[in-house]
Design an enzyme around this catalytic site. Structure first.
Site, PDB file in Angstrom:
ATOM      1  N   HIS A  65       0.818  -1.214   0.000  1.00 36.63           N
ATOM      2  CA  HIS A  65       0.000   0.000   0.000  1.00 36.63           C
ATOM      3  C   HIS A  65       0.858   1.274   0.000  1.00 36.63           C
ATOM      4  O   HIS A  65       0.637   2.169   0.816  1.00 36.63           O
ATOM      5  CB  HIS A  65      -0.920   0.012   1.228  1.00 36.63           C
ATOM      6  CG  HIS A  65      -1.856  -1.136   1.315  1.00 36.63           C
ATOM      7  ND1 HIS A  65      -2.430  -1.539   2.508  1.00 36.63           N
ATOM      8  CD2 HIS A  65      -2.317  -1.997   0.372  1.00 36.63           C
ATOM      9  CE1 HIS A  65      -3.214  -2.578   2.283  1.00 36.63           C
ATOM     10  NE2 HIS A  65      -3.156  -2.890   0.996  1.00 36.63           N
ATOM     11  N   PRO A  66       1.838   1.397  -0.887  1.00 35.91           N
ATOM     12  CA  PRO A  66       2.648   2.619  -0.880  1.00 35.91           C
ATOM     13  C   PRO A  66       1.825   3.828  -1.327  1.00 35.91           C
ATOM     14  O   PRO A  66       0.966   3.721  -2.207  1.00 35.91           O
ATOM     15  CB  PRO A  66       3.764   2.305  -1.883  1.00 35.91           C
ATOM     16  CG  PRO A  66       3.151   1.320  -2.825  1.00 35.91           C
ATOM     17  CD  PRO A  66       2.238   0.473  -1.970  1.00 35.91           C
TER      18      PRO A  66
END
Length: 551
Positions: free
Chosen positions: A468-469
């Protein structure tokens, strides 16, 4: 080639932007380096572990060695395919908590409070509750993105929810409705047995418009003239060419590639650009900074009954599941198998949930490797709001070179405290009566791992990215020196250029990022068109009483 708008990236947000702009009659060119999303590896939900581990579909990025995680290089998959990461992700659908978006607004993203974004979540959804209950008034029913729930036929899904209730937590019928907190069914972007990616929901309908065109090429840089973005330089067939934009260029290339493209185009920290021989167009020190992610652990239990998915973990069963899915789009192949979830608080005084659970009726990793032979089940668990921050920077000025990705994971003492809490709370769940008929013994961390020091060793060796960058082109007010884009997605310091993807998030949201990424594309498309949906200012969930009820 030229169009009114040129979009870089056919991912979650880029597809939504292309759909809304072309729907409004604007001409659009979408640039995507990846290829087709056809085939069972992507379209069959249960095959989710395959595409994110295939170079054909994934950019193959890795972090730099993380010093607090035993210098491990963690995988950072990003979709290199039509649909972007929505074509290789776990298909889990989580909007985030209302207070996430209120925090965005407080941090300078004016117009992005929950009241402002809720209408966009509703516009994008076709919600199918599957008879499980929920909050119809909070959900959209005629949008392009289909949201469904798995059948939860395996008794372990129900045991997980009951264990939460027995441990003293509440239940929620719909964590994407008025009450995120609690245990209940998990939602997925699956429709009629197929992955319902942004490509299926948005891009394919957009391409039916004569004025929307898909160009498969590598975006090299944004072409700037007199401080204005006028097009995108691409490479295809070994040759460079420029696609020009009559109105604006939109970067929707991911939280890794969007800041990389900005820096290759001369927009970023001036000293860093100069070190790599890039002429500075706009000195924006925030480009590439504020990198955030979710880490998670798999807490695994051996099962005392042969009821887990392990009984299908052989070539014959996989072939039968695949054949059933291929011909009927039903069966185990038609679900991502994440069918129960939970959002809880780590400790007293936390304003809203800060721990998320995915439950899976098998003990296995995302890369398809089992930690132990035999029947088992696991909870994916991790803190949601780490204060650790990293950066994406250039490795050199070659557009084909992977950027330098430093997450700086686990850089605060609170991170370690929160992960220890995650492990101990999960053990409490698995010790509840609901799991008594099914649980045998702990696989990992293992019953011998009890002290803080032993837990920390396990965390350092086994924590993995939840993929989930976000946050690397942070949205804020124009006077904020570290903001990259303003609340309309416009890159500060230049004209004619916007960013529309998870890189603009001021802070990571409470859950998986596909839903808020698509929402960002929906909202930025309205800013591009000079329009907006009215905020839900008169809704009861905006009032202080609602926040009190959430606690």
């Amino acid at each position: 080639m030229q169009a009114d708008f040129v979009i870089v990236g056919a991912g979650s947000a880029g597809c939504a932007v292309a759909y809304r702009l072309s729907e409004a009659g604007a001409s659009v060119i979408v640039i995507e380096h990846g290829g087709s999303d056809a085939g069972p590896f992507i379209q069959m939900p249960a095959a989710l572990s395959y595409p994110m581990n295939m170079a054909r579909y994934d950019w193959g990025y890795k972090s730099e060695p993380e010093p607090r995680l035993n210098n491990r290089e963690l995988a950072c998959p990003r979709g290199k395919v039509i649909g972007g990461s929505s074509s290789i992700n776990g298909m889990v659908y989580v909007r985030g908590h209302a207070m996430d978006f209120d925090h965005w607004a407080e941090a300078g993203a004016d117009g992005w409070s929950f009241a402002d974004v809720l209408p966009y979540f509703k516009r994008m959804e076709s919600w199918h509750d599957g008879g499980h209950g929920g909050d119809p008034g909070w959900r959209g029913t005629d949008g392009p993105l289909h949201i469904t729930r798995g059948p939860r036929s395996n008794p372990l899904f129900d045991a997980f929810v009951k264990s939460g209730q027995q441990a003293g937590y509440g239940l929620t019928d719909d964590y994407n409705g008025q009450k995120q907190e609690g245990f209940g069914p998990m939602e997925q972007t699956v429709w009629r047995g197929r992955r319902w990616s942004a490509a299926n929901a948005y891009l394919r309908p957009a391409l039916k418009h004569a004025h929307c065109t898909l160009v498969r090429a590598l975006a090299c840089r944004v072409v700037m003239e007199h401080g204005r973005a006028v097009g995108v330089e691409i490479e295809r067939g070994g040759k460079r060419e420029t696609i020009r934009a009559r109105r604006e260029v939109v970067l929707a290339a991911s939280s890794i590639n969007s800041p990389k493209l900005l820096m290759l185009s001369g927009i970023g920290p001036a000293r860093h650009l100069a070190e790599h021989g890039v002429d500075v167009v706009a000195d924006r020190p925030g480009v590439g900074g504020n990198l955030q992610d979710h880490l998670e652990l798999y807490i695994q239990m051996a099962a005392s009954q042969p009821i887990t998915l392990y009984k299908h973990w052989n070539l014959l069963s996989k072939a039968m599941i695949g054949a059933q899915w291929l011909f009927t789009k039903t069966g185990l192949g038609a679900s991502n198998q994440f069918e129960s979830a939970a959002f809880i608080r780590s400790r007293a005084g936390v304003a809203y949930p800060d721990i998320q659970y995915h439950f899976l009726p098998m003990a296995v990793r995302y890369d398809g490797k089992a930690a132990a032979e035999g029947h088992g089940f696991q909870a994916h668990v991790g803190p949601m709001r780490s204060e650790s921050r990293g950066r994406v920077s250039l490795r050199d000025n070659d557009p084909k070179a992977a950027p330098v990705i430093r997450f700086n994971y686990m850089s605060t003492e609170q991170d370690w405290q929160d992960f220890r809490t995650c492990i101990r709370l999960t053990r409490e769940l698995f010790a509840q009566p609901a799991f008594a008929p099914f649980a045998s013994h702990e696989i990992q961390p293992g019953p011998h791992v009890q002290t803080d020091a032993a837990l920390d060793d396990f965390i350092a060796e086994h924590a993995e990215s939840a993929f989930h960058p976000c946050g690397t082109c942070r949205m804020g007010r124009r006077e904020d020196p570290d903001a990259v884009v303003d609340p309309q997605g416009r890159v500060i310091g230049v004209d004619g250029l916007r960013v529309a993807d998870s890189s603009i998030f001021p802070r990571i949201t409470n859950g998986n990022l596909n839903a808020p990424s698509i929402m960002a594309g929906e909202k930025i498309s309205d800013h591009l068109l000079g329009r907006s949906l009215p905020a839900a200012n008169d809704a009861p969930w905006i009032h202080p009483e609602w926040r009190t009820a959430q606690r």
